[in-house]
Design an enzyme around this catalytic site. Structure first.
Site, PDB file in Angstrom:
ATOM      1  N   TRP A 187       0.855  -1.177   0.000  1.00 53.09           N
ATOM      2  CA  TRP A 187       0.000   0.000   0.000  1.00 53.09           C
ATOM      3  C   TRP A 187       0.892   1.228   0.000  1.00 53.09           C
ATOM      4  O   TRP A 187       1.856   1.305   0.757  1.00 53.09           O
ATOM      5  CB  TRP A 187      -0.911   0.048   1.237  1.00 53.09           C
ATOM      6  CG  TRP A 187      -1.614   1.369   1.358  1.00 53.09           C
ATOM      7  CD1 TRP A 187      -2.724   1.755   0.663  1.00 53.09           C
ATOM      8  CD2 TRP A 187      -1.226   2.491   2.153  1.00 53.09           C
ATOM      9  NE1 TRP A 187      -3.058   3.054   0.992  1.00 53.09           N
ATOM     10  CE2 TRP A 187      -2.148   3.525   1.907  1.00 53.09           C
ATOM     11  CE3 TRP A 187      -0.182   2.724   3.052  1.00 53.09           C
ATOM     12  CZ2 TRP A 187      -2.064   4.767   2.526  1.00 53.09           C
ATOM     13  CZ3 TRP A 187      -0.095   3.963   3.670  1.00 53.09           C
ATOM     14  CH2 TRP A 187      -1.028   4.971   3.411  1.00 53.09           C
ATOM     15  N   GLU A 229      -3.041  -3.079  -2.482  1.00 50.97           N
ATOM     16  CA  GLU A 229      -4.145  -2.481  -1.736  1.00 50.97           C
ATOM     17  C   GLU A 229      -4.466  -1.077  -2.224  1.00 50.97           C
ATOM     18  O   GLU A 229      -3.632  -0.176  -2.166  1.00 50.97           O
ATOM     19  CB  GLU A 229      -3.770  -2.433  -0.246  1.00 50.97           C
ATOM     20  CG  GLU A 229      -4.783  -1.785   0.647  1.00 50.97           C
ATOM     21  CD  GLU A 229      -4.348  -1.775   2.106  1.00 50.97           C
ATOM     22  OE1 GLU A 229      -5.100  -1.232   2.941  1.00 50.97           O
ATOM     23  OE2 GLU A 229      -3.259  -2.299   2.417  1.00 50.97           O
ATOM     24  N   LYS A 231      -7.230   2.429  -2.464  1.00 53.50           N
ATOM     25  CA  LYS A 231      -7.917   3.311  -1.524  1.00 53.50           C
ATOM     26  C   LYS A 231      -8.713   4.335  -2.328  1.00 53.50           C
ATOM     27  O   LYS A 231      -8.293   4.748  -3.416  1.00 53.50           O
ATOM     28  CB  LYS A 231      -6.901   4.009  -0.626  1.00 53.50           C
ATOM     29  CG  LYS A 231      -7.474   4.611   0.650  1.00 53.50           C
ATOM     30  CD  LYS A 231      -6.362   4.963   1.627  1.00 53.50           C
ATOM     31  CE  LYS A 231      -6.938   5.407   2.962  1.00 53.50           C
ATOM     32  NZ  LYS A 231      -5.893   5.647   3.970  1.00 53.50           N
ATOM     33  N   ASP A 262      -9.485  -3.427   1.706  1.00 48.44           N
ATOM     34  CA  ASP A 262      -9.577  -2.954   3.088  1.00 48.44           C
ATOM     35  C   ASP A 262     -10.988  -2.421   3.288  1.00 48.44           C
ATOM     36  O   ASP A 262     -11.444  -1.550   2.549  1.00 48.44           O
ATOM     37  CB  ASP A 262      -8.536  -1.862   3.342  1.00 48.44           C
ATOM     38  CG  ASP A 262      -8.484  -1.429   4.804  1.00 48.44           C
ATOM     39  OD1 ASP A 262      -9.549  -1.042   5.342  1.00 48.44           O
ATOM     40  OD2 ASP A 262      -7.398  -1.457   5.401  1.00 48.44           O
ATOM     41  N   HIS A 265     -11.579   1.388   3.227  1.00 46.49           N
ATOM     42  CA  HIS A 265     -11.049   2.209   2.142  1.00 46.49           C
ATOM     43  C   HIS A 265     -12.069   2.543   1.056  1.00 46.49           C
ATOM     44  O   HIS A 265     -11.700   3.016  -0.016  1.00 46.49           O
ATOM     45  CB  HIS A 265      -9.852   1.521   1.494  1.00 46.49           C
ATOM     46  CG  HIS A 265      -8.622   1.563   2.331  1.00 46.49           C
ATOM     47  ND1 HIS A 265      -7.379   1.149   1.877  1.00 46.49           N
ATOM     48  CD2 HIS A 265      -8.419   1.973   3.606  1.00 46.49           C
ATOM     49  CE1 HIS A 265      -6.481   1.289   2.835  1.00 46.49           C
ATOM     50  NE2 HIS A 265      -7.094   1.790   3.895  1.00 46.49           N
ATOM     51  N   HIS A 289      -8.471  -6.861   4.492  1.00 47.23           N
ATOM     52  CA  HIS A 289      -8.185  -6.170   5.742  1.00 47.23           C
ATOM     53  C   HIS A 289      -9.520  -5.825   6.400  1.00 47.23           C
ATOM     54  O   HIS A 289     -10.290  -5.018   5.871  1.00 47.23           O
ATOM     55  CB  HIS A 289      -7.382  -4.894   5.505  1.00 47.23           C
ATOM     56  CG  HIS A 289      -5.926  -5.146   5.311  1.00 47.23           C
ATOM     57  ND1 HIS A 289      -5.019  -4.134   5.079  1.00 47.23           N
ATOM     58  CD2 HIS A 289      -5.217  -6.293   5.321  1.00 47.23           C
ATOM     59  CE1 HIS A 289      -3.796  -4.654   4.954  1.00 47.23           C
ATOM     60  NE2 HIS A 289      -3.907  -5.961   5.090  1.00 47.23           N
ATOM     61  N   ASP A 297     -12.185   6.252   6.796  1.00 50.66           N
ATOM     62  CA  ASP A 297     -11.151   5.264   7.120  1.00 50.66           C
ATOM     63  C   ASP A 297     -10.479   5.584   8.454  1.00 50.66           C
ATOM     64  O   ASP A 297      -9.325   5.984   8.514  1.00 50.66           O
ATOM     65  CB  ASP A 297     -10.111   5.243   5.996  1.00 50.66           C
ATOM     66  CG  ASP A 297      -9.043   4.189   6.216  1.00 50.66           C
ATOM     67  OD1 ASP A 297      -9.334   3.159   6.832  1.00 50.66           O
ATOM     68  OD2 ASP A 297      -7.902   4.409   5.764  1.00 50.66           O
ATOM     69  N   ASP A 299     -10.193   3.371  11.037  1.00 46.94           N
ATOM     70  CA  ASP A 299      -9.562   2.184  11.625  1.00 46.94           C
ATOM     71  C   ASP A 299      -9.964   1.945  13.077  1.00 46.94           C
ATOM     72  O   ASP A 299      -9.126   1.696  13.942  1.00 46.94           O
ATOM     73  CB  ASP A 299      -8.033   2.280  11.511  1.00 46.94           C
ATOM     74  CG  ASP A 299      -7.568   2.093  10.077  1.00 46.94           C
ATOM     75  OD1 ASP A 299      -7.858   1.038   9.513  1.00 46.94           O
ATOM     76  OD2 ASP A 299      -6.914   3.001   9.534  1.00 46.94           O
ATOM     77  N   ASP A 329      -6.883  -4.875  10.575  1.00 51.92           N
ATOM     78  CA  ASP A 329      -6.170  -3.613  10.378  1.00 51.92           C
ATOM     79  C   ASP A 329      -6.930  -2.494  11.071  1.00 51.92           C
ATOM     80  O   ASP A 329      -7.874  -1.933  10.521  1.00 51.92           O
ATOM     81  CB  ASP A 329      -6.024  -3.314   8.889  1.00 51.92           C
ATOM     82  CG  ASP A 329      -5.150  -2.088   8.636  1.00 51.92           C
ATOM     83  OD1 ASP A 329      -4.498  -1.622   9.587  1.00 51.92           O
ATOM     84  OD2 ASP A 329      -5.111  -1.606   7.485  1.00 51.92           O
TER      85      ASP A 329
END
Length: 422
Positions: A187, A229, A231, A262, A265, A289, A297, A299, A329
């Site tokens: 990424w 990855e 985004k 992810d 994302h 992820h 995003d 997390d 993640d």
């Protein structure tokens, strides 16, 4: 403290209920045990790493909170990981980043070798876990104007190409040494804050850089494989992301590599789980992820919410677990960092378990026969079936605390270990 006999008694009742609809709970528990999660090490130290732990986080990454007990050394981080893994049913993997190298002398990211990760391999052997890899393309002076592999400057690109090449050798080392394939996830934070004139040039440079990395050496895919990855956007690159979802979708397909999805994302209104069945008939496989975006995003620690349930259902119902590598993640420093691992991993396993506890073949047959009434009625009834009793049995079988009993372990670990660090 939950008593084993109470768990087993409740499980027998649940087992009978599920048997009535054709679900073998014993088989489901055996199948769930085979699913390895890849637990991310960076939750334990707020993404500081060991190469330059005082370096400010850049690349659109930020961690909130100052809960006491952060891991500051390799031994503290692996101790925390051991504690967390001991409270998660089954045997799993751990994800590393380049910045978690344990070196005898100061090294830059492009100077790392497999020897700088021997500490981790020795620990993984002792723990009985596999290792996955992520080359670090952030928090470094050579992230210039938010560009790395797509930079217009050759010396910047060359530096990051070396980082990528070295990560492949390190990931291959993990696979050879541990006998478990290591996924090496790429990424990068490249992009523009405001509208660019040239959208094609950066992507052509990124393709060239990635191809140079992949062509630098040939490794057996039983040991390592690359994943890419994308985004939608990130902090500082709101207007244009070089490594977009479609870019990496196409790159993974044309290079026969894995595509990384992810969950944080994408646009908040998109159903991430719908992407799997659109990609996997064409692609080699997925790196997933599991994260939890709040608005965007951010997390947050993964919880057993509707988005996670949909992800698990899609993978299970379409029989795609064998082609999907599931990693965690997220990073949250407002709560106990070890507890965050446990909460996120157990939530992911619960979602998979609930998805498995369904008469999937019968439901697909009803759907094929246009019996949408049965499909809707049965899927609604399944929501109140006693899957929690089956989960408790899974924990009991794997010798981890049942229910919230694991919190007692965390509180004791805080008292004996973590709070003594501050």
């Amino acid at each position: 403290m939950v008593k084993a006999q109470e768990v087993e008694k409740a499980y027998e009742v649940a087992k009978q209920r599920y048997a009535e609809i054709g679900v073998d709970t014993d088989k489901v528990l055996a199948d769930l045990k085979q699913v390895k999660l890849s637990v991310h090490c960076w939750q334990g130290d707020d993404i500081h790493g060991f190469l330059n732990p005082d370096q400010e986080l850049t690349g659109g990454i930020g961690v909130s909170g100052d809960y006491p007990g952060i891991a500051r050394t390799p031994d503290e981080l692996t101790a925390d990981l051991h504690e967390g893994l001991s409270l998660i049913p089954g045997k799993h993997k751990v994800q590393l980043h380049s910045l978690y190298a344990v070196t005898d002398k100061k090294k830059d990211l492009d100077e790392l070798t497999p020897d700088d990760f021997k500490y981790w391999v020795d620990w993984a052997k002792q723990e009985g876990v596999g290792l996955d890899m992520n080359p670090t393309f952030f928090s470094h002076p050579k992230v210039k104007h938010n560009f790395t592999l797509a930079s217009p400057e050759k010396d910047i690109r060359d530096f990051w190409i070396r980082v990528g090449e070295n990560s492949r050798a390190i990931s291959n080392y993990f696979g050879e040494a541990l006998g478990q394939r290591s996924v090496n996830n790429f990424w990068i934070p490249d992009g523009f804050k405001d509208n660019p004139i040239d959208k094609q040039g950066p992507r052509e440079r990124l393709i060239k850089s990635l191809d140079e990395i992949l062509n630098s050496a040939k490794y057996d895919e039983k040991n390592t494989i690359e994943a890419f990855e994308g985004k939608l956007f990130g902090t500082g690159i709101e207007s244009y992301t070089v490594g977009s979802h479609l870019f990496y979708n196409n790159y993974a397909l044309t290079r026969n590599k894995l595509w990384t999805i992810d969950a944080g994302h994408w646009h908040p209104t998109e159903d991430v789980s719908d992407k799997f069945s659109a990609f996997l008939p064409f692609g080699k496989g997925l790196m997933l992820h599991v994260s939890r975006p709040v608005r965007w995003d951010s997390d947050h620690v993964v919880i057993f919410d509707e988005a996670l349930v949909r992800i698990a259902r899609s993978l299970v119902r379409d029989n795609q677990l064998s082609k999907t590598n599931i990693g965690l993640d997220f990073f949250d420093a407002t709560i106990n960092r070890v507890a965050a691992w446990v909460i996120g991993a157990r939530a992911t396993q619960k979602a998979l378990l609930q998805a498995m506890l369904a008469p999937i073949a019968d439901l697909k047959k009803a759907e094929l026969n246009y019996d949408f009434t049965t499909r809707l009625a049965e899927t609604e009834e399944l929501k109140s079936y006693p899957f929690g009793a089956v989960w408790d049995q899974f924990c009991l079988q794997n010798n981890v605390p049942v229910g919230t009993d694991w919190l007692n372990n965390i509180h004791q670990y805080e008292k004996d270990v973590q709070f003594k660090r501050n």
